[in-house]
Design an enzyme around this catalytic site. Sequence first.
Site, short mmCIF file in Angstrom:
data_model
loop_
_atom_site.label_atom_id
_atom_site.label_comp_id
_atom_site.label_asym_id
_atom_site.label_seq_id
_atom_site.Cartn_x
_atom_site.Cartn_y
_atom_site.Cartn_z
N HIS A 1 0.82 -1.22 0.00
CA HIS A 1 0.00 0.00 0.00
C HIS A 1 0.85 1.26 0.00
O HIS A 1 0.38 2.32 0.42
CB HIS A 1 -0.94 0.01 1.23
N CYS B 1 3.47 13.56 -7.24
CA CYS B 1 2.48 14.49 -7.78
C CYS B 1 1.18 13.76 -8.11
O CYS B 1 1.19 12.71 -8.73
CB CYS B 1 3.03 15.14 -9.05
N CYS C 1 3.66 20.60 -7.43
CA CYS C 1 4.64 19.87 -8.24
C CYS C 1 5.50 20.85 -9.05
O CYS C 1 4.96 21.75 -9.72
CB CYS C 1 3.89 18.94 -9.20
N GLY D 1 -1.13 -9.31 12.52
CA GLY D 1 -1.68 -7.99 12.84
C GLY D 1 -2.51 -7.34 11.76
O GLY D 1 -2.42 -6.13 11.55
N SER E 1 -6.60 -7.17 10.12
CA SER E 1 -8.01 -7.55 10.30
C SER E 1 -8.50 -8.35 9.09
O SER E 1 -9.59 -8.92 9.11
CB SER E 1 -8.87 -6.30 10.45
N ASN F 1 -2.38 -12.69 15.90
CA ASN F 1 -3.21 -11.50 16.04
C ASN F 1 -3.67 -11.41 17.49
O ASN F 1 -3.91 -12.43 18.14
CB ASN F 1 -4.42 -11.59 15.09
#
Length: 249
Positions: free
Chosen positions: A122, A130, A149, A189, A191, A215
């Site tokens: 992610h 930019c 930018c 860790g 969900s 977890n």
Amino acid sequence: MPNKLEISDLIIEKLSNASHIVVLTGAGISSESGVKTFRDPDGIWAKFNPQELASIDGFMSNPKLVWDWYQERRAIVDSVRPNTGHLALSELEKITPKLSLYTQNVDKLHQRAGSQNVQELHGNIVENKCFDCNKPHVENITNGELPKCKYCGGKIRPNVVWFGEMLPEKVLQNAERDASHCDFFITIGTSGEVYPAAGLPALAVRNGAYALEINANETSISKMHHSNIFAPSGLALPAIVELLKNKTR
Ligand code: BV8
Ligand code: ZN
């Protein structure tokens, strides 16, 4: 080392014979460093709606609110340190033949703990780019006005993957390939709410890997793992590394 966490001999046996371990981490592994998770009762999304902030629409409709939210999170990440869970994973990478670490976290704490093979599903909130031309923005960020930018004048945004955005293609391909070919998969860790990352444990199990979930609580994907350790990762991971080391002594 008293095995008070009930880490089965089977887990240690399988780990010690594993030729390729794949690890998927989520916000839970950073919570003992003081970085709030998203969905826990005291999580950051307890007071914000994720779609409102971690999405293109959210940024388009209120760039300043979203930018300030990330500035706040960056300050927290800068002020914390990797915890015993991050450090144990870095140690596990050293004492096993091959470990591929895929994190949903954007805090760079795995890298700061010394893990070498970290892939960010992610993105991360340390880098910026930019919004319009996607070029990296490496200039220092001063608080206050939204940075622009230098190439096209577009708005600068954190280099994270927002809801509705594709994950980095190569990283996702690597994750799916590794999950399909590893012999041991550890989910730590998370969900298990956010796809496609949350689909990786099931992909590993479908392809014959042994799957362990670590977890603090039961999750929507607990049952599809072969075993679960319901404990803080900052406790469970060092204990696993210690048992592994004792076995090979
Ligand atoms: C995608 C980065 C293809 C930014 C994040 C409608 C439209 C568009 C997409 C969708 C849609 N419906 C569904 C989707 C797919 C969507 C999705 O899955 N939504 C969910 C909510 C239903 N996914 C996407 O949009 C992804 N892209 O699919 O592209 C596409 C494109 C267009 C249209 C369709 C599809 C992009 C997903 C990435 C989103 N970005 N963050 C930022 O951080 O600001 S998601 C965010 O959630 C974080 O990255 C985080 O990593 C991730 C998962 O959360 P967790 O890490 O699991 O954290 P959480 O708080 O949930 O849980 C913490 C856990 O830790 C708990 O289980 C707790 O018990 C445990 N814990 C706590 N303490 C400890 C502990 N465990 C151990 N020890 C402890 N001490
Ligand atoms: Zn630009």
